[in-house]
Design an enzyme around this catalytic site. Structure first.
Site, PDB file in Angstrom:
ATOM      1  N   GLU A  29      -8.709  -5.730  11.678  1.00 39.05           N
ATOM      2  CA  GLU A  29      -8.946  -4.465  11.114  1.00 39.05           C
ATOM      3  C   GLU A  29      -9.646  -4.650   9.204  1.00 39.05           C
ATOM      4  O   GLU A  29      -9.032  -6.138   8.707  1.00 39.05           O
ATOM      5  CB  GLU A  29      -7.081  -4.632   9.876  1.00 39.05           C
ATOM      6  CG  GLU A  29      -6.085  -3.729   9.339  1.00 39.05           C
ATOM      7  CD  GLU A  29      -5.020  -3.840   8.686  1.00 39.05           C
ATOM      8  OE1 GLU A  29      -4.559  -4.959   8.869  1.00 39.05           O
ATOM      9  OE2 GLU A  29      -4.771  -3.403   9.247  1.00 39.05           O
ATOM     10  N   ASN A  80       0.268  -1.641   0.259  1.00 29.56           N
ATOM     11  CA  ASN A  80       0.173   0.018   0.100  1.00 29.56           C
ATOM     12  C   ASN A  80       0.549   1.303  -0.168  1.00 29.56           C
ATOM     13  O   ASN A  80       0.784   2.654  -0.323  1.00 29.56           O
ATOM     14  CB  ASN A  80      -1.329   0.324   1.196  1.00 29.56           C
ATOM     15  CG  ASN A  80      -0.083  -0.123   2.254  1.00 29.56           C
ATOM     16  OD1 ASN A  80       1.586  -0.311   2.570  1.00 29.56           O
ATOM     17  ND2 ASN A  80      -0.676   0.778   3.646  1.00 29.56           N
ATOM     18  N   CYS A 102      -3.056   1.594   7.179  1.00 30.80           N
ATOM     19  CA  CYS A 102      -3.035   1.047   8.276  1.00 30.80           C
ATOM     20  C   CYS A 102      -3.087   2.156  10.126  1.00 30.80           C
ATOM     21  O   CYS A 102      -3.808   1.133  10.560  1.00 30.80           O
ATOM     22  CB  CYS A 102      -1.197   0.353   8.918  1.00 30.80           C
ATOM     23  SG  CYS A 102      -0.416   2.223   8.228  1.00 30.80           S
ATOM     24  N   GLY A 149       3.609  -4.612   6.997  1.00 31.80           N
ATOM     25  CA  GLY A 149       2.752  -5.727   7.035  1.00 31.80           C
ATOM     26  C   GLY A 149       1.894  -6.220   7.980  1.00 31.80           C
ATOM     27  O   GLY A 149       1.500  -5.494   8.259  1.00 31.80           O
ATOM     28  N   SER A 150       1.572  -6.824   7.376  1.00 35.06           N
ATOM     29  CA  SER A 150       0.366  -7.569   8.276  1.00 35.06           C
ATOM     30  C   SER A 150       0.926  -8.284   9.863  1.00 35.06           C
ATOM     31  O   SER A 150       2.046  -8.600  10.014  1.00 35.06           O
ATOM     32  CB  SER A 150      -0.448  -8.995   7.974  1.00 35.06           C
ATOM     33  OG  SER A 150       0.450  -9.361   7.442  1.00 35.06           O
ATOM     34  N   GLU A 202       6.462  -2.381  11.994  1.00 32.21           N
ATOM     35  CA  GLU A 202       4.780  -1.954  11.598  1.00 32.21           C
ATOM     36  C   GLU A 202       3.963  -2.766  11.354  1.00 32.21           C
ATOM     37  O   GLU A 202       3.767  -2.926   9.614  1.00 32.21           O
ATOM     38  CB  GLU A 202       5.309  -0.946  10.690  1.00 32.21           C
ATOM     39  CG  GLU A 202       7.093   0.310  11.063  1.00 32.21           C
ATOM     40  CD  GLU A 202       6.753   0.571  12.390  1.00 32.21           C
ATOM     41  OE1 GLU A 202       5.662   0.667  12.774  1.00 32.21           O
ATOM     42  OE2 GLU A 202       7.706   1.152  12.789  1.00 32.21           O
ATOM     43  N   LEU A 203       2.718  -3.091  12.122  1.00 30.29           N
ATOM     44  CA  LEU A 203       2.431  -3.799  11.820  1.00 30.29           C
ATOM     45  C   LEU A 203       0.448  -2.988  11.385  1.00 30.29           C
ATOM     46  O   LEU A 203       0.569  -1.996  10.974  1.00 30.29           O
ATOM     47  CB  LEU A 203       2.100  -5.127  12.274  1.00 30.29           C
ATOM     48  CG  LEU A 203       2.588  -5.657  12.602  1.00 30.29           C
ATOM     49  CD1 LEU A 203       2.971  -6.584  13.780  1.00 30.29           C
ATOM     50  CD2 LEU A 203       4.009  -6.353  11.485  1.00 30.29           C
TER      51      LEU A 203
HETATM   52  P1  NAP Z   1       1.377  -8.413   4.104  1.00 33.92           P
HETATM   53  O1  NAP Z   1       0.946  -9.942   3.195  1.00 33.92           O
HETATM   54  O2  NAP Z   1       1.980  -8.888   5.481  1.00 33.92           O
HETATM   55  O3  NAP Z   1       3.222  -8.141   2.864  1.00 33.92           O
HETATM   56  C1  NAP Z   1       3.829  -7.857   3.861  1.00 33.92           C
HETATM   57  C2  NAP Z   1       5.499  -8.284   2.688  1.00 33.92           C
HETATM   58  O4  NAP Z   1       5.776  -9.099   3.827  1.00 33.92           O
HETATM   59  C3  NAP Z   1       5.160  -8.503   1.195  1.00 33.92           C
HETATM   60  O5  NAP Z   1       5.987  -8.379   0.871  1.00 33.92           O
HETATM   61  C4  NAP Z   1       5.019  -9.887   1.547  1.00 33.92           C
HETATM   62  O6  NAP Z   1       4.961 -10.647   0.256  1.00 33.92           O
HETATM   63  C5  NAP Z   1       5.805 -10.563   2.606  1.00 33.92           C
HETATM   64  N1  NAP Z   1       5.596 -11.271   3.373  1.00 33.92           N
HETATM   65  C6  NAP Z   1       4.315 -12.416   2.869  1.00 33.92           C
HETATM   66  N2  NAP Z   1       4.760 -13.712   3.881  1.00 33.92           N
HETATM   67  C7  NAP Z   1       5.773 -13.737   3.905  1.00 33.92           C
HETATM   68  C8  NAP Z   1       6.750 -14.284   5.217  1.00 33.92           C
HETATM   69  N3  NAP Z   1       6.292 -15.364   5.315  1.00 33.92           N
HETATM   70  N4  NAP Z   1       8.310 -13.974   5.469  1.00 33.92           N
HETATM   71  C9  NAP Z   1       8.687 -12.875   5.165  1.00 33.92           C
HETATM   72  N5  NAP Z   1       8.013 -11.504   3.895  1.00 33.92           N
HETATM   73  C10 NAP Z   1       6.460 -12.408   3.341  1.00 33.92           C
HETATM   74  O7  NAP Z   1       0.226  -7.066   3.912  1.00 33.92           O
HETATM   75  P2  NAP Z   1      -0.222  -6.555   3.326  1.00 33.92           P
HETATM   76  O8  NAP Z   1      -1.167  -6.701   2.648  1.00 33.92           O
HETATM   77  O9  NAP Z   1       0.660  -5.832   1.815  1.00 33.92           O
HETATM   78  O10 NAP Z   1       0.093  -4.655   3.298  1.00 33.92           O
HETATM   79  C11 NAP Z   1      -1.456  -4.511   4.166  1.00 33.92           C
HETATM   80  C12 NAP Z   1      -0.707  -4.824   5.856  1.00 33.92           C
HETATM   81  O11 NAP Z   1      -0.265  -3.583   6.081  1.00 33.92           O
HETATM   82  C13 NAP Z   1      -1.477  -4.075   6.579  1.00 33.92           C
HETATM   83  O12 NAP Z   1      -2.488  -5.015   7.772  1.00 33.92           O
HETATM   84  C14 NAP Z   1      -1.261  -2.961   7.254  1.00 33.92           C
HETATM   85  O13 NAP Z   1      -2.357  -1.930   7.817  1.00 33.92           O
HETATM   86  C15 NAP Z   1       0.334  -3.360   7.370  1.00 33.92           C
HETATM   87  N6  NAP Z   1       0.794  -1.848   6.745  1.00 33.92           N
HETATM   88  C16 NAP Z   1       1.205  -1.638   8.467  1.00 33.92           C
HETATM   89  C17 NAP Z   1       2.166  -0.522   8.343  1.00 33.92           C
HETATM   90  C18 NAP Z   1       2.435   0.500   8.893  1.00 33.92           C
HETATM   91  O14 NAP Z   1       3.115   1.220   9.480  1.00 33.92           O
HETATM   92  N7  NAP Z   1       2.370  -0.738  10.667  1.00 33.92           N
HETATM   93  C19 NAP Z   1       1.877   0.371   6.806  1.00 33.92           C
HETATM   94  C20 NAP Z   1       1.595  -0.188   5.890  1.00 33.92           C
HETATM   95  C21 NAP Z   1       1.134  -1.002   6.347  1.00 33.92           C
HETATM   96  P3  NAP Z   1       4.098 -11.034  -0.474  1.00 33.92           P
HETATM   97  O15 NAP Z   1       3.768  -9.337  -1.209  1.00 33.92           O
HETATM   98  O16 NAP Z   1       4.857 -12.055  -2.013  1.00 33.92           O
HETATM   99  O17 NAP Z   1       3.047 -11.711  -0.323  1.00 33.92           O
END
Ligand code: NAP
Length: 481
Positions: free
Chosen positions: A381, A157, A287, A233-234, A253-254
């Protein structure tokens, strides 16, 4: 840049753009599914090569701070010079409306400049050990040294800004970085890397590997030469990463589920205006999006009267159309899942104040009135253009409702009372509390990070540099007497 140009970038390892034996992925626009580029998928071999090169760079020793700073500054200028083109790329690959995509590019340049400034003032502190009997002939101070190789893993995002936060801060800290951007949106990250190289960054300090998280991400995290993972990420993926790291460092940062409290003494109309942007910007896929609006019952009706016409006026459609307020969600599956959550809430007795409407990945804004707070669409979320309106009787109830989630990233409160603001800022269990604006407020120099299931550690270059450096103590002793 043409839309296919980023595809020629490939993986970035040791300064060259690579193809691999593992084939390529199509990067598609969420809005219409068109292919924007093709990017090679890294195998464990490329991941190991990238980490090896970064490890060698770390062993060589960090660049002088002024040089890191100059590179980051030049990269910021280059990003700004390509502003329109990069904004279009961000809008295309993430589905973010153009207005917000332009904001993301501008913030990316600013983050690199912030990192450039911070690179020149990394410092430790003096420790008054001479105050301890027997240590009068000594002086002690701390220095900050780079942790080594940082793995930066970013979500879909913020395809340009999230990598810029991590890579910019790591370079400023004197670290070497291996970046793994989200598989759905890798093109902007590759452009960022290209601009950093063009700005003079030595080729072994930044590598980019693309591919599925559970293969490429796992390989990166599991490599013991990686000293630290900076992950956004998540929560579920963050927990998986934490469990694999052992004693190695992580900034996580989740997810979030942000409340907005509108108190009885608030400027209700200002709160309603802010709540619209805070809840529905980038289709709620932020997020710190407002997910729950808690309104004092004395002003609930007034708030709805101000809020609902603004929601009805939001334009949903093509992110490239300048008039669009809400573009598509990342995928149709994500939109379907959010729609199902909304329908469950209505079936369980909540009311939708808006028509529930979806077309592919486009989900029109949803306002739920008084849903059951235990429902997933309320307490987990939702990451979609869905917000719940709830009423409260007094501040204690507002705070307890606001805290009734596992998440704790940022919260907002509108109130005219300093006493209420100060009280709430202490009792809200969130990493940041914003008074008279929403949780969506963020400038990139502030310390940004959550508590509870929203993660550990802070971003914002000054704070990320602290996370990405180790504190070493130095004790100097004069000639022993
Ligand atoms: P995500 O599915 O958790 O993916 C984030 C990143 O992690 C992607 O590059 C993903 O790769 C990678 N990943 C997935 N499985 C992994 C593993 N086993 N080991 C290492 N890396 C892995 O999150 P998203 O859907 O892209 O983003 C949305 C989430 O991010 C929401 O929960 C949001 O709240 C959170 N977020 C938090 C913040 C903050 O600052 N707190 C800011 C922005 C977003 P792939 O793309 O290949 O799956």
């Amino acid at each position: 840049m043409t839309e296919g140009m980023a595809a020629q970038r490939g993986l970035l390892i040791g300064g060259s753009w690579r193809t691999t034996a593992a084939g390529e992925i199509d990067v598609r626009a969420p809005y219409d599914g068109r292919v924007l580029g093709r990017v090679p998928v890294a195998t464990p071999i490329e991941v190991a090569e990238a980490v090896m090169s970064a490890t060698d760079a770390h062993r060589r020793g960090p660049l002088p701070p002024a040089e890191r700073s100059a590179i980051l500054r030049r990269a910021a200028t280059r990003i700004r010079d390509r502003g329109d083109e990069l904004a279009r790329l961000v809008a295309l690959e993430s589905g973010k409306p153009m207005r917000e995509a332009r904001g993301e590019v501008a913030r990316t340049a600013l983050v690199l400049e912030e990192a450039a400034e911070e690179a020149r003032r990394i410092t430790g502190h003096l420790v008054p050990i001479d105050g301890v009997a027997g240590s009068e002939d000594r002086i002690a101070y701390t220095i900050r040294v780079p942790v080594g190789v940082v793995a930066a893993i970013t979500p879909f995002n913020g395809p340009l800004l999230s990598p810029a936060h991590k890579v910019g801060s790591a370079i400023a800290a004197g670290d070497a970085v291996v970046l793994k951007p989200a598989t759905a949106t890798p093109l902007s990250a590759l452009e960022l890397a290209a601009e950093l190289l063009a700005a003079g960054l030595p080729a072994d300090l930044l590598h980019v590997v693309v591919g599925p998280g559970d293969a490429v991400g796992d390989a990166l995290v599991d490599d013991p030469r990686v000293a630290m993972v900076s992950f956004t990420g998540s929560t579920s993926v963050g927990l998986r990463i934490r469990a694999r790291l052992g004693l190695r460092r992580a900034t996580l940062e989740l997810g979030g589920n942000a409340p907005l409290i509108v108190h009885e003494d608030a400027d209700v109309e200002a709160a309603a205006r802010a709540a619209v942007a805070g809840s529905f910007g980038y289709a709620g896929q932020v997020c710190i999006s407002v997910q729950r609006i808690l309104v004092h019952r004395a002003v609930r009706e007034r708030f709805e009267r101000a809020f609902m016409p603004l929601v009805a006026a939001l334009r949903v459609g093509d992110p490239l159309d300048e008039a669009t307020d809400i573009g598509p969600m990342l995928t149709t599956e994500k939109a379907l899942q959010a729609e199902a959550g909304v329908r469950d809430a209505v079936a369980a007795g909540g009311r939708s104040l808006t028509e529930i409407r979806r077309d592919g990945a486009l989900l029109w804004p949803v306002v739920l009135a008084d849903p059951d707070i235990a429902l997933p669409v309320v307490c987990q979320e939702v990451f979609a253009p869905v917000v719940s309106l709830l009423s409260y009787a007094d501040l204690d109830e507002a705070i307890s409702l606001a805290n009734a989630t596992d998440y704790g990233l940022q919260a907002g409160i509108f109130t005219a009372s300093l006493a209420v603001a100060l009280d709430a800022s202490r009792r809200l269990e969130f990493g940041g509390v914003v008074v008279n604006d929403t949780s969506r407020y963020r400038v990139d120099r502030m310390p940004y990070g959550g508590v509870k299931s929203s993660g550990v550690g802070k971003e914002g270059p000054r704070y990320a540099i602290e996370e990405m450096t180790e504190e070493h103590l130095v004790v100097l002793r004069g000639t022993p007497r």
